[in-house]
Write a protein that holds these residues in place. Structure first.
Motif, PDB file in Angstrom:
ATOM      1  N   LEU A 156       6.050  -5.078   6.443  1.00 23.39           N
ATOM      2  CA  LEU A 156       5.578  -3.711   6.663  1.00 23.39           C
ATOM      3  C   LEU A 156       6.475  -3.001   7.666  1.00 23.39           C
ATOM      4  CD1 LEU A 156       3.358  -1.422   6.597  1.00 23.39           C
ATOM      5  CD2 LEU A 156       2.330  -2.613   8.540  1.00 23.39           C
ATOM      6  N   GLN A 157       6.874  -1.778   7.313  1.00 21.27           N
ATOM      7  CA  GLN A 157       7.597  -0.909   8.239  1.00 21.27           C
ATOM      8  C   GLN A 157       6.914   0.457   8.231  1.00 21.27           C
ATOM      9  OE1 GLN A 157      12.088  -1.250   8.073  1.00 21.27           O
ATOM     10  NE2 GLN A 157      11.596  -2.295   6.160  1.00 21.27           N
ATOM     11  N   LEU A 158       6.515   0.913   9.400  1.00 21.51           N
ATOM     12  CA  LEU A 158       5.913   2.237   9.494  1.00 21.51           C
ATOM     13  C   LEU A 158       6.998   3.297   9.386  1.00 21.51           C
ATOM     14  CD1 LEU A 158       3.334   1.787  12.406  1.00 21.51           C
ATOM     15  CD2 LEU A 158       2.969   1.526   9.943  1.00 21.51           C
ATOM     16  N   HIS A 159       6.730   4.322   8.602  1.00 16.10           N
ATOM     17  CA  HIS A 159       7.681   5.429   8.512  1.00 16.10           C
ATOM     18  C   HIS A 159       7.224   6.558   9.421  1.00 16.10           C
ATOM     19  CE1 HIS A 159       9.900   8.886   6.872  1.00 16.10           C
ATOM     20  NE2 HIS A 159      10.816   7.987   6.522  1.00 16.10           N
ATOM     21  N   VAL A 172      -2.909  10.873   6.608  1.00 15.46           N
ATOM     22  CA  VAL A 172      -1.858  10.148   5.888  1.00 15.46           C
ATOM     23  C   VAL A 172      -1.014   9.326   6.848  1.00 15.46           C
ATOM     24  CG1 VAL A 172       0.267  10.466   4.540  1.00 15.46           C
ATOM     25  CG2 VAL A 172      -1.713  11.902   4.076  1.00 15.46           C
ATOM     26  N   HIS A 173      -0.547   8.167   6.374  1.00 18.65           N
ATOM     27  CA  HIS A 173       0.554   7.459   7.030  1.00 18.65           C
ATOM     28  C   HIS A 173       1.440   6.872   5.945  1.00 18.65           C
ATOM     29  CE1 HIS A 173       2.892   5.506  10.035  1.00 18.65           C
ATOM     30  NE2 HIS A 173       2.010   5.704  10.998  1.00 18.65           N
ATOM     31  N   ASP A 174       2.739   7.123   6.044  1.00 20.13           N
ATOM     32  CA  ASP A 174       3.703   6.595   5.065  1.00 20.13           C
ATOM     33  C   ASP A 174       4.312   5.304   5.588  1.00 20.13           C
ATOM     34  OD1 ASP A 174       3.314   8.726   3.317  1.00 20.13           O
ATOM     35  OD2 ASP A 174       4.806   9.962   4.344  1.00 20.13           O
ATOM     36  N   ILE A 175       4.464   4.333   4.696  1.00 19.97           N
ATOM     37  CA  ILE A 175       4.975   3.019   5.082  1.00 19.97           C
ATOM     38  C   ILE A 175       5.955   2.518   4.035  1.00 19.97           C
ATOM     39  CG2 ILE A 175       2.831   2.423   6.279  1.00 19.97           C
ATOM     40  CD1 ILE A 175       2.142   0.598   3.873  1.00 19.97           C
ATOM     41  N   LEU A 306     -16.094  13.509  -0.532  1.00 17.74           N
ATOM     42  CA  LEU A 306     -14.933  13.534   0.353  1.00 17.74           C
ATOM     43  C   LEU A 306     -14.003  12.350   0.065  1.00 17.74           C
ATOM     44  CD1 LEU A 306     -16.484  14.502   3.833  1.00 17.74           C
ATOM     45  CD2 LEU A 306     -15.322  15.991   2.189  1.00 17.74           C
ATOM     46  N   GLU A 307     -14.598  11.191  -0.193  1.00 17.28           N
ATOM     47  CA  GLU A 307     -13.792  10.007  -0.511  1.00 17.28           C
ATOM     48  C   GLU A 307     -13.008  10.207  -1.802  1.00 17.28           C
ATOM     49  OE1 GLU A 307     -16.046   6.130   1.253  1.00 17.28           O
ATOM     50  OE2 GLU A 307     -17.075   7.170  -0.399  1.00 17.28           O
ATOM     51  N   GLN A 308     -13.649  10.791  -2.807  1.00 11.73           N
ATOM     52  CA  GLN A 308     -12.961  11.037  -4.079  1.00 11.73           C
ATOM     53  C   GLN A 308     -11.799  12.004  -3.891  1.00 11.73           C
ATOM     54  OE1 GLN A 308     -15.708  12.253  -7.155  1.00 11.73           O
ATOM     55  NE2 GLN A 308     -17.122  10.583  -6.699  1.00 11.73           N
ATOM     56  N   ARG A 309     -12.021  13.035  -3.107  1.00 15.34           N
ATOM     57  CA  ARG A 309     -10.960  14.013  -2.871  1.00 15.34           C
ATOM     58  C   ARG A 309      -9.790  13.374  -2.119  1.00 15.34           C
ATOM     59  NH1 ARG A 309     -11.282  19.332   1.002  1.00 15.34           N
ATOM     60  NH2 ARG A 309      -9.358  20.336   0.311  1.00 15.34           N
ATOM     61  N   ALA A 310     -10.114  12.475  -1.180  1.00 20.86           N
ATOM     62  CA  ALA A 310      -9.070  11.832  -0.375  1.00 20.86           C
ATOM     63  C   ALA A 310      -8.233  10.846  -1.176  1.00 20.86           C
ATOM     64  CB  ALA A 310      -9.699  11.122   0.819  1.00 20.86           C
ATOM     65  N   GLN A 311      -8.653  10.513  -2.402  1.00 19.93           N
ATOM     66  CA  GLN A 311      -7.883   9.605  -3.243  1.00 19.93           C
ATOM     67  C   GLN A 311      -6.722  10.307  -3.940  1.00 19.93           C
ATOM     68  OE1 GLN A 311     -10.730   7.857  -5.910  1.00 19.93           O
ATOM     69  NE2 GLN A 311     -11.675   6.578  -4.336  1.00 19.93           N
ATOM     70  N   LYS A 312      -6.781  11.620  -4.053  1.00 17.64           N
ATOM     71  CA  LYS A 312      -5.713  12.364  -4.717  1.00 17.64           C
ATOM     72  C   LYS A 312      -4.474  12.384  -3.831  1.00 17.64           C
ATOM     73  CE  LYS A 312      -8.985  15.410  -7.101  1.00 17.64           C
ATOM     74  NZ  LYS A 312      -9.442  16.817  -7.289  1.00 17.64           N
ATOM     75  N   LEU A 313      -3.305  12.276  -4.442  1.00 22.24           N
ATOM     76  CA  LEU A 313      -2.060  12.228  -3.685  1.00 22.24           C
ATOM     77  C   LEU A 313      -1.921  13.443  -2.779  1.00 22.24           C
ATOM     78  CD1 LEU A 313       0.694  10.944  -3.064  1.00 22.24           C
ATOM     79  CD2 LEU A 313       1.612  12.205  -5.027  1.00 22.24           C
ATOM     80  N   ASN A 314      -1.790  13.190  -1.497  1.00 27.74           N
ATOM     81  CA  ASN A 314      -1.575  14.253  -0.525  1.00 27.74           C
ATOM     82  C   ASN A 314      -0.161  14.804  -0.708  1.00 27.74           C
ATOM     83  OD1 ASN A 314      -0.916  15.581   2.083  1.00 27.74           O
ATOM     84  ND2 ASN A 314      -2.911  14.773   2.708  1.00 27.74           N
ATOM     85  N   SER A 315      -0.034  16.120  -0.755  1.00 24.89           N
ATOM     86  CA  SER A 315       1.247  16.755  -1.099  1.00 24.89           C
ATOM     87  C   SER A 315       2.120  17.053   0.109  1.00 24.89           C
ATOM     88  CB  SER A 315       0.980  18.055  -1.870  1.00 24.89           C
ATOM     89  OG  SER A 315       0.223  18.958  -1.060  1.00 24.89           O
ATOM     90  N   ALA A 316       1.817  16.459   1.260  1.00 24.15           N
ATOM     91  CA  ALA A 316       2.643  16.681   2.448  1.00 24.15           C
ATOM     92  C   ALA A 316       4.059  16.162   2.225  1.00 24.15           C
ATOM     93  CB  ALA A 316       2.008  15.985   3.651  1.00 24.15           C
ATOM     94  N   ARG A 317       4.964  16.487   3.138  1.00 27.35           N
ATOM     95  CA  ARG A 317       6.365  16.091   3.040  1.00 27.35           C
ATOM     96  C   ARG A 317       6.492  14.606   2.732  1.00 27.35           C
ATOM     97  NH1 ARG A 317      10.094  13.527   6.028  1.00 27.35           N
ATOM     98  NH2 ARG A 317       8.488  13.048   7.564  1.00 27.35           N
ATOM     99  N   MET A 318       7.312  14.289   1.752  1.00 33.69           N
ATOM    100  CA  MET A 318       7.507  12.905   1.356  1.00 33.69           C
ATOM    101  C   MET A 318       8.425  12.179   2.343  1.00 33.69           C
ATOM    102  SD  MET A 318       5.622  12.392  -1.204  1.00 33.69           S
ATOM    103  CE  MET A 318       4.653  13.367  -2.357  1.00 33.69           C
ATOM    104  N   PRO A 319       8.267  10.878   2.516  1.00 28.35           N
ATOM    105  CA  PRO A 319       9.051  10.160   3.516  1.00 28.35           C
ATOM    106  C   PRO A 319      10.536  10.088   3.217  1.00 28.35           C
ATOM    107  CG  PRO A 319       7.767   8.639   2.188  1.00 28.35           C
ATOM    108  CD  PRO A 319       7.283  10.011   1.854  1.00 28.35           C
TER     109      PRO A 319
END
Length: 332
Positions: A156-159, A172-175, A306-319
């Motif tokens: 595992l490497q945290l981005h 979100v956290h990208d790894i 809320l859980e269902q909505r949080a499963q959709k891919l978050n569109s924030a900046r990609m790593p």
């Protein structure tokens, strides 16, 4: 029989070698964390010692039960120290401070001049600022939880984690993981969620420390992705880098964050999306979750939405997109 014995010895030797490699990897990771924390502690002490002659400042507290002026110590006293002069309830409820009516300020960050001070909780009429700090803190905690949940052999490497956008429906956290086909089970998602809850139960103070670029490079020399991000971050902040720590977990963020992990209430790590391959055997993943501040309750149906909505891919900046701190600052 002799051949079988020879094969068994060879297998046992290989197994011992694998175990030794894993042990060495775990030791290496533990050493890196320890060194990073020691450097954090040394710089924290150095900055405290550099304060020198103590100067007094006037902090005008605005809020319940009444406005009051406090005489505090410049570059030493924090909003939390101010709350201690008011009541235990202020200490427990206050997640974030607001300085001079417009500057969000960490509860454990020393005040730097005379100012007005408001203490923010999640029940105020305009909670937008404190909600963003909470969302950012959730991403920070998720990084700590992921490091606790994965074994060393997962590589595992945290981005990084993008600026908080509450409307997105997830923090979100990208790894990067050393596997290109990870599809998490429900049990694995629950295990990561459980680590978040454990962090909340520990009531870990979230500390802020600003360091120079060279020290940050030394602290993250074992982290490829942090090392790649540091020059851009430092360039945007006069060669300074802002770090946060909870427990032994240290990461880069401009902040602010809430005062302690205990402000996390109900929490679900809901999804892991593969974003792209990274080299021949690794891949980027976006881990997402949703949470409520402590003391807030929703019925099962509403929280499930809320859980269902949080499963959709978050569109924030990609790593794997260019890291632009200025854009991140505007977003968060």
């Amino acid at each position: 029989m002799a051949a079988a014995t020879k094969l068994l010895k060879k297998s046992l030797g290989a197994f011992t070698q694998i175990q030794q490699c894993r042990s060495n990897a775990n030791l290496s990771a533990s050493t890196s964390v320890g060194q990073r924390n020691e450097l954090f502690n040394q710089e924290q002490r150095r900055q405290r010692d550099a304060v020198g002659r103590i100067e007094k400042i006037e902090v005008r507290y605005l809020g319940l039960p009444e406005d009051v002026t406090l005489i505090m110590n410049n570059n030493i006293s924090t909003p939390f120290n101010c709350a201690q002069h008011l009541s235990e309830g202020h200490c427990k409820r206050s997640a974030l401070a607001l300085v001079d009516g417009s500057v969000p300020w960490d509860m454990h960050r020393p005040l730097q001049e005379s100012c007005t001070l408001q203490l923010l909780n999640f029940n105020i009429s305009e909670p937008h600022v404190v909600n963003k700090a909470f969302w950012r803190t959730c991403s920070f905690m998720l990084g700590a939880a992921l490091q606790r949940a994965f074994r060393q052999e997962a590589n595992l490497q945290l981005h990084s984690f993008p600026g908080p956008n509450i409307k997105s429906g997830s923090f979100v956290h990208d790894i990067v993981l050393g596997v290109q086909n990870w599809v998490p089970t429900k049990a694995e998602m629950r295990a990561i969620s459980a680590e978040m809850v454990k962090l909340a139960a520990q009531d870990l103070r979230i500390e802020r420390l600003e360091v120079d670029h060279e020290l940050a490079k030394e602290m993250f020399k074992d982290s490829r992705y942090k090392s790649e991000q540091l020059p851009s971050i430092a360039q945007q902040n006069q060669s300074r880098v802002t770090l946060y720590r909870l427990g032994e977990h240290i990461d880069i963020s401009r902040g602010p964050m809430v005062a302690s992990t205990r402000f996390l209430g109900k929490c679900t790590v809901s999804a892991a999306h593969k974003l792209a391959n990274e080299g021949p055997s690794s891949a980027f993943y976006r881990i997402q979750g949703v949470a409520l501040p402590i003391g807030f309750a929703l019925n099962h149906l509403a929280y499930g939405l809320l859980e269902q909505r949080a499963q959709k891919l978050n569109s924030a900046r990609m790593p794997n997109e260019p890291f632009e701190e200025q854009r991140q600052m505007q977003l968060s």
